[in-house]
Design an enzyme around this catalytic site. Structure first.
Site, PDB file in Angstrom:
ATOM      1  N   GLY A  41       0.830  -1.205   0.000  1.00  0.00           N
ATOM      2  CA  GLY A  41       0.000   0.000   0.000  1.00  0.00           C
ATOM      3  C   GLY A  41       0.858   1.245   0.000  1.00  0.00           C
ATOM      4  CB  ALA A  61       4.353   3.293  -4.107  1.00  0.00           C
ATOM      5  CE  LYS A  73       8.295  21.566  -3.183  1.00  0.00           C
ATOM      6  NZ  LYS A  73       8.814  20.188  -3.334  1.00  0.00           N
ATOM      7  CG  LEU A 109      10.432   3.681  -1.131  1.00  0.00           C
ATOM      8  CD1 LEU A 109      10.340   3.451   0.373  1.00  0.00           C
ATOM      9  CD2 LEU A 109      11.501   4.706  -1.447  1.00  0.00           C
TER      10      LEU A 109
END
Length: 515
Positions: A14, A17, A83, A342
């Site tokens: 989960g 990603a 941002k 990752l």
């Protein structure tokens, strides 16, 4: 239906990603309609997601709008803020008062008329920083102003913007939306084994509570473990620890002193002797972390440095240490499995590239996934070529920040050793010593960082060509007019735009206009 058809996609893992990929694919394939490609996601109930405060790129606005998530709901649910770029503090040299900005865009498109050579020639004024000469946003973020107003439609901006968000809450938002609105099937279980077919592809995954989960195509979102692509399929990992030298991070969640404390309108990145500290403002707290090289500072001293940066309040706050393995899989897509997040690759979060590359990967999978397993090899080749390019360019761009620095500690000097610098970056920097950055340097359709990004960093760090020929870039009057227009727009926006927290409070109360 033929058994060769791809009817079921199984995502293992989960987090951001997994759930962002699930949402993107389910939306693309309209998975809530029976008979369409089904998306299943297996998530372990034993692995919590802990948000440290993360940043996105402006692309996230289009992604969320496409998924059907209201911007005001996203902002409130994820403690998210606007941002407008990154402020780099102390990166040029050891004098910590130096700073520059990497902003998202300029007011005028440099691929149409490039103001940078004229700035280099002093047309904007001898003491005007590059970011201030071409964009209003450095002035806006210094004043803590937002990129839009309450009357601006959701996902639209008066100035370009991305988000800071709580990654744990973002994952939960995507999870809820994926299951209830997009038709993703959620399976709470631990994967205990991965079973392969005779041709070496993945047949199914064994779980502890739901027996075997069958699928035609599998997506590995299991993090650094890379359970499917790395462990089961044996795809190797290439470390980049000799290029990017950081290998750990220590993080602390910092509450605001007051509920009306100002919120930073950009990421702050402050150089330290053995790395750098990120400082990201959410609505309810700051996410602060020190990315460092354990070869150049002890873990204890790194944590002490971070606490000193935060101030007296840090002494009562809990720190969390994270080991980071910088590098990438030798292939990102192999047979009927692709890795996202990752499990595919990781570089330090200096330019907030992680979530963007998840977006990009899931978009390409949705666009390129064939109808039959026989055609997977063609999609595999294109995907691997595309993402090997994207990751290598991302590594080059991050490394460039270190190479351009004149800081003197061993960590920074080691980063400037020729043996640590990719040949592609050496060639680019050598070229930019002879001429200014050009649109011709960025001809690839999958460039992760555009021309403007390189200009902001190169010229912000004081790296300029040796000479700008006097007989070139002769449209001085046009350049002067555009520089003057930037200043005029900046003055107008300073008067017109609200303070960041004030706008977020209004959004929480009223919401934005819908598109």
């Amino acid at each position: 239906m033929s058994s060769d058809e791809i009817n079921t996609i199984v995502i293992v893992g989960g987090g951001t990603a997994g759930w962002l990929t699930a949402a993107n694919l389910a939306k693309s394939f309209n998975s809530k309609v029976p008979g369409n490609i089904k998306v299943k996601l297996i998530e372990s109930p034993d692995i919590p997601t802990i948000g440290v405060g993360e940043g996105t790129w402006p692309t996230m606005r289009a992604t969320l709008a496409r998924l059907g998530i209201k911007e005001s709901h996203f902002l409130a649910t994820c403690n998210a803020t606007f941002k407008q770029g990154t402020k780099f503090i102390g990166w040029q040299n050891d004098q910590h008062h130096n700073q520059y900005y990497h902003l998202f865009t300029s007011i005028f498109d440099p691929t149409q008329f490039n103001l940078a050579p004229y700035w280099l020639k002093g047309v904007a004024g001898q003491s005007v920083p590059y970011a201030s000469a071409v964009s209003a946003q450095s002035a806006l973020v210094e004043l803590g102003l937002a990129p839009k107003k309450i009357t601006t439609k959701e996902y639209e901006g008066i100035q370009n913007y991305a988000y800071h968000l709580d990654a744990g809450k973002f994952s939960e938002l995507l999870k809820e939306h994926s299951i209830h609105s997009l038709g993703v099937e959620f399976i709470s279980a631990n994967v205990t084994d991965v079973n392969l077919s005779s041709d070496g592809s993945i047949a199914n995954v064994q779980t502890d509570t739901h027996n075997k989960i069958e699928g035609d195509f599998f997506i590995d979102c299991t993090g650094f473990k890379s359970l499917l692509l790395g462990e089961a399929l044996g795809v190797g990992f290439t470390s980049i620890k000799d290029t990017l030298l950081t290998d750990h991070a220590v993080t602390i969640q910092v509450p605001y002193e007051h509920e009306d404390s100002p919120i930073n309108a950009c990421t702050h990145s402050t150089a330290q002797d053995a790395g750098w500290i990120w400082d990201i403002g959410l609505t309810n707290r700051r996410g602060v972390g020190y990315v460092y090289s354990s070869q150049h500072v002890s873990h204890e001293d790194a944590e002490a440095t971070l606490r000193q940066y935060i101030g007296d309040s840090a002494q009562r706050l809990t720190a969390r240490k994270i080991k980071i393995d910088l590098g990438y899989r030798n292939k990102f897509w192999h047979k009927n499995c692709v890795a996202v997040g990752l499990s595919a690759a990781f570089v330090e979060p200096l330019e907030a590239s992680a979530i963007f590359l998840i977006e990009a990967a899931s978009n390409m999978i949705a666009d390129q996934l064939p109808s039959s397993r026989q055609a997977l090899q063609f999609a595999e080749r294109k995907f691997n070529e595309s993402f090997m390019f994207r990751w290598s360019k991302t590594i080059d761009f991050i490394k460039m920040h270190y190479v351009l620095s004149d800081r003197k500690s061993p960590f920074w000097q080691d980063n400037k050793l020729s043996s640590t610098i990719p040949a592609s970056l050496k060639n680019a920097l050598a070229s930019w010593q002879e001429q200014s950055v050009s649109a011709y340097d960025f001809a690839h359709v999958y460039e992760p960082f555009p021309m403007e990004s390189y200009q902001y960093v190169l010229y912000g760090m004081g790296n300029k060509p040796k000479n700008i020929a006097a007989n070139r870039y002769t449209d001085i009057d046009k350049a002067k007019a555009q520089f003057a227009q930037v200043q005029k727009i900046t003055e107008h926006l300073i008067k017109d735009l609200p303070e960041q927290r004030a706008l977020l409070n209004k959004v929480a109360q009223y919401g934005f206009n819908t598109i």
